[in-house]
Design an enzyme around this catalytic site. Structure first.
Site, PDB file in Angstrom:
ATOM      1  N   CYS A 186       0.818  -1.226   0.000  1.00 26.62           N
ATOM      2  CA  CYS A 186       0.000   0.000   0.000  1.00 26.62           C
ATOM      3  C   CYS A 186       0.845   1.265   0.000  1.00 26.62           C
ATOM      4  CB  CYS A 186      -0.916   0.009   1.216  1.00 26.62           C
ATOM      5  SG  CYS A 186       0.032  -0.041   2.742  1.00 26.62           S
ATOM      6  N   ASP A 235       2.292   2.562   2.620  1.00 32.29           N
ATOM      7  CA  ASP A 235       2.260   3.246   3.914  1.00 32.29           C
ATOM      8  C   ASP A 235       3.592   3.096   4.643  1.00 32.29           C
ATOM      9  OD1 ASP A 235      -0.285   3.823   3.291  1.00 32.29           O
ATOM     10  OD2 ASP A 235      -1.232   2.513   4.755  1.00 32.29           O
ATOM     11  N   CYS A 254      -2.927   4.200   6.791  1.00 33.03           N
ATOM     12  CA  CYS A 254      -4.373   4.054   6.922  1.00 33.03           C
ATOM     13  C   CYS A 254      -4.791   4.143   8.390  1.00 33.03           C
ATOM     14  CB  CYS A 254      -4.801   2.705   6.347  1.00 33.03           C
ATOM     15  SG  CYS A 254      -4.184   1.325   7.321  1.00 33.03           S
ATOM     16  N   CYS A 289      -1.784  -4.606   8.270  1.00 34.84           N
ATOM     17  CA  CYS A 289      -1.320  -3.298   8.764  1.00 34.84           C
ATOM     18  C   CYS A 289      -0.677  -3.444  10.146  1.00 34.84           C
ATOM     19  CB  CYS A 289      -2.463  -2.303   8.837  1.00 34.84           C
ATOM     20  SG  CYS A 289      -3.494  -2.279   7.355  1.00 34.84           S
TER      21      CYS A 289
HETATM   22 FE1  FES Z   1      -1.270   0.258   4.390  1.00 34.39          FE
HETATM   23 FE2  FES Z   1      -2.889  -0.266   6.305  1.00 34.39          FE
HETATM   24  S1  FES Z   1      -3.378  -0.101   4.211  1.00 34.39           S
HETATM   25  S2  FES Z   1      -0.765  -0.131   6.422  1.00 34.39           S
END
Ligand code: FES
Length: 124
Positions: free
Chosen positions: A34, A36, A59, A103
């Site tokens: 993602c 992140d 997120c 996550c």
């Molecule tokens: Fe990337 Fe949660 S969607 S850490």
């Protein structure tokens, strides 16, 4: 997506968010899926994590995980902190939607990396 009350609480008012300027070590990991990113700062006193803060670009689940995890590891020894699993974090948060469980891995990895970096630093 249905989040638990506890996740929403942590997301709206995260605990331990920010930077520790004179941190003893920092761990930073990214989630390749993602994109992140989570950064965890630790301040140590001997082998006890005296202070811990996080900066997470991610997120809602990643922010809630960072908040809950930093609460869990404060005043723990390195060994105790290393034993915390992603399942314990998910449980502490009252569960995460299945697509968001990955996550929680980010939190464990960032913490482990901070501790590894701390161990490397003190060897010098
Ligand atoms: Fe990337 Fe949660 S969607 S850490």
């Amino acid at each position: 997506m249905i989040y638990s009350e506890k996740v929403l609480e942590h997301f709206k008012k995260p605990h331990n968010q920010g930077e520790i300027k004179n941190a003893d070590a920092v761990g930073e990991v990214g989630n390749p899926v993602c994109g992140d990113v989570m950064k965890i700062y630790i301040k140590m006193e001997k082998d006890v994590i005296k202070d811990v803060k996080f900066e997470t670009l991610g997120c809602a689940a990643a922010i809630a995980v960072s908040s809950a995890l930093t609460d869990m590891v404060k005043n723990k020894t390195i060994d105790e902190a290393l034993k915390i699993t992603k399942d314990q974090i998910v449980e502490d948060l009252g569960g995460l939607p299945p697509v968001k469980v990955h996550c929680s891995m980010l939190g464990v990895e960032a913490l482990h990396q901070a501790i590894e970096n701390y161990k490397k630093n003190i060897k010098h």
